[in-house]
Scaffold this motif. Structure first.
Motif, PDB file in Angstrom:
ATOM      1  N   ASP A 151       4.073   2.793   3.244  1.00 24.76           N
ATOM      2  CA  ASP A 151       5.456   2.962   3.665  1.00 24.76           C
ATOM      3  C   ASP A 151       6.298   3.779   2.699  1.00 24.76           C
ATOM      4  O   ASP A 151       7.412   4.158   3.033  1.00 24.76           O
ATOM      5  CB  ASP A 151       6.125   1.599   3.863  1.00 24.76           C
ATOM      6  N   PHE A 152       5.802   4.038   1.493  1.00 22.06           N
ATOM      7  CA  PHE A 152       6.563   4.845   0.542  1.00 22.06           C
ATOM      8  C   PHE A 152       6.238   6.320   0.757  1.00 22.06           C
ATOM      9  O   PHE A 152       5.064   6.706   0.809  1.00 22.06           O
ATOM     10  CB  PHE A 152       6.237   4.444  -0.896  1.00 22.06           C
ATOM     11  N   ASP A 153       7.273   7.158   0.834  1.00 22.40           N
ATOM     12  CA  ASP A 153       7.065   8.581   1.125  1.00 22.40           C
ATOM     13  C   ASP A 153       6.155   9.252   0.104  1.00 22.40           C
ATOM     14  O   ASP A 153       5.319  10.087   0.473  1.00 22.40           O
ATOM     15  CB  ASP A 153       8.415   9.304   1.163  1.00 22.40           C
ATOM     16  N   TYR A 154       6.317   8.921  -1.177  1.00 25.71           N
ATOM     17  CA  TYR A 154       5.539   9.623  -2.194  1.00 25.71           C
ATOM     18  C   TYR A 154       4.048   9.339  -2.089  1.00 25.71           C
ATOM     19  O   TYR A 154       3.219  10.088  -2.622  1.00 25.71           O
ATOM     20  CB  TYR A 154       6.061   9.303  -3.598  1.00 25.71           C
ATOM     21  N   LEU A 155       3.668   8.276  -1.364  1.00 22.76           N
ATOM     22  CA  LEU A 155       2.250   7.952  -1.192  1.00 22.76           C
ATOM     23  C   LEU A 155       1.586   8.747  -0.074  1.00 22.76           C
ATOM     24  O   LEU A 155       0.355   8.769   0.030  1.00 22.76           O
ATOM     25  CB  LEU A 155       2.095   6.457  -0.888  1.00 22.76           C
TER      26      LEU A 155
END
Length: 413
Positions: free
Chosen positions: A84-88
């Motif tokens: 759910d984290f964009d950077y992932l």
């Protein structure tokens, strides 16, 4: 799929507990990959311990995470990867490509997580968005502002959730905003953009095989002291049919321009005097309990739909119009927290209460919020009619009191 469902969830966040609850209902084996101190590791059937994930991105050691995940996959293959984290998302895309799984590719993950790459992709596709430029220093930002006009928006290209995003209204505040964005950027990649004037909306969609289906349009309240604080939200958004269609259309064009073919999308749009313009495309489900609101209003579980798409199944996306959901966020409380009080709601108000979540505790010392991804608390109400949902949300927010210690110069919020 030749294997029983086994879903890798990378660094689940407390706010996204609903994703793990949905996965548990599917019967899939859940593998949680994160540092062992993650509070949600208890949802895991299997835990894949990792070094601290944000640190790996800051220090350029993401390859170690990828190697550990793929080594696990070699012995116990995943059928899907969720984060759910964009950077992932670029990491998820590389894993998908190497493991032959649906979902983000490395390209779509990069385009959805890096705002500079995203702006370039939207320009190539002719999708309407603000004027923008790369910001090398305060001088470049000042030159752009003189050309585009005040205010401008300064942001790190490689962060998310409005981290270090500033609405800058004059030259006096520009140097601080640029410095904050450079300090937060992991790759010192900063943008300055034209400010889009007009109400903000987000389009909650599911993409399957390159087909974008809008599930809901959310009306957003953004502003507060910094200009980017998350304040209010309501589903369905108060839009007439023509404006809603225009917002949905430009959001779908933007999602496809970013290369996302399978998965969820949360696309932020400003409805300006010249029509809808893209704020940004997020290749994930919207945060701050939007999935709860969507499910209450439409009957659709976005996480279930995401799971189905990743496993090659047709997601259930038939909307059952059930009512209205309204969220209120508390963002301004500051000082030393003495107590968090919740008043006793009436029976009618309790029947309209969907959730209350407080992110602060007694003993916390709260500095004024600087980032749009921070808040003190949130409440969500649901009712058959919009007026009832709005009134219930206001009453629930009024019932929640964060008490700060005398002498801190703060009042109750």
């Amino acid at each position: 799929m030749t294997h029983d469902p086994r879903v890798l969830v990378i660094r689940p966040s407390k706010e996204r507990e609903a994703a793990l609850r949905t996965l548990a209902r599917t019967g899939a084996e859940i593998v949680v990959a994160d540092h062992p101190d993650n509070d949600l590791s208890g949802f895991a059937d299997v835990q894949l311990p990792l070094p601290r994930v944000p640190t790996a991105f800051r220090t350029g050691t993401v390859g170690e995470l990828e190697d550990r995940i793929l080594a696990f996959h070699a012995t116990r293959p995943f059928t899907a990867v969720m984060a759910d984290f964009d950077y992932l998302l670029p990491l998820v895309g590389r894993i998908n490509e190497r493991a032959g799984l649906r979902g983000h590719t490395e390209r779509s993950g990069l385009t959805c997580s890096n705002k500079r790459l995203q702006r370039a992709a939207l320009d190539r596709a002719g999708v309407p968005q603000p004027r923008w430029t790369v910001c090398q220093d305060t001088g470049a930002a000042r030159d752009f502002a003189k050309s585009a006009g005040w205010p401008v928006v300064v942001k790190p290209a490689d962060r998310a959730a409005s981290c270090a995003v500033s609405v800058v209204r004059d030259e006096a505040a520009l140097e601080r905003a640029v410095g904050a964005a450079f300090a937060e950027s992991w790759e010192r990649d900063v943008l300055v953009e034209e400010y889009l004037d007009g109400p903000e909306f987000s389009v909650e969609a599911i993409v399957a095989g390159g087909r974008v289906t809008t599930v809901a349009v959310t009306g957003k309240g953004i502003g507060g002291r910094t200009g980017v604080l998350k304040l209010d939200a309501e589903i369905p958004a108060p839009l007439d049919g023509q404006d809603r269609a225009a917002v949905e259309r430009v959001a779908a064009d933007a999602v496809l321009a970013c290369g996302l073919l399978d998965g969820p999308a949360h696309t932020e749009v400003r409805l300006t005097a010249d029509g809808p313009r893209i704020v940004e495309v997020n290749g994930r489900i919207g945060g701050v309990f939007i999935s709860h609101m969507v499910r209450a209003v439409t009957g659709i579980d976005l996480y279930q739909a995401w799971y189905d798409v990743l496993h090659g199944r047709t997601p259930r996306l038939d909307v059952e119009r059930r009512g209205f959901a309204v969220r209120r966020c508390v963002s301004e409380a500051a000082g030393l927290v003495e107590a968090v009080d919740v008043g006793a709601p009436s029976a009618e108000l309790a029947s309209r209460h969907l959730l209350t979540r407080c992110f602060v505790h007694p003993g916390d010392r709260l500095a004024p919020i600087e980032n749009g991804n921070e808040m003190r608390a949130a409440v969500v109400a649901f009712a058959p009619d919009r007026a009832g949902a709005l009134a219930a949300a206001d009453a629930l927010a009024a019932n929640l009191v964060i008490r700060t210690a005398p002498g801190d110069g703060q009042e109750e919020i």
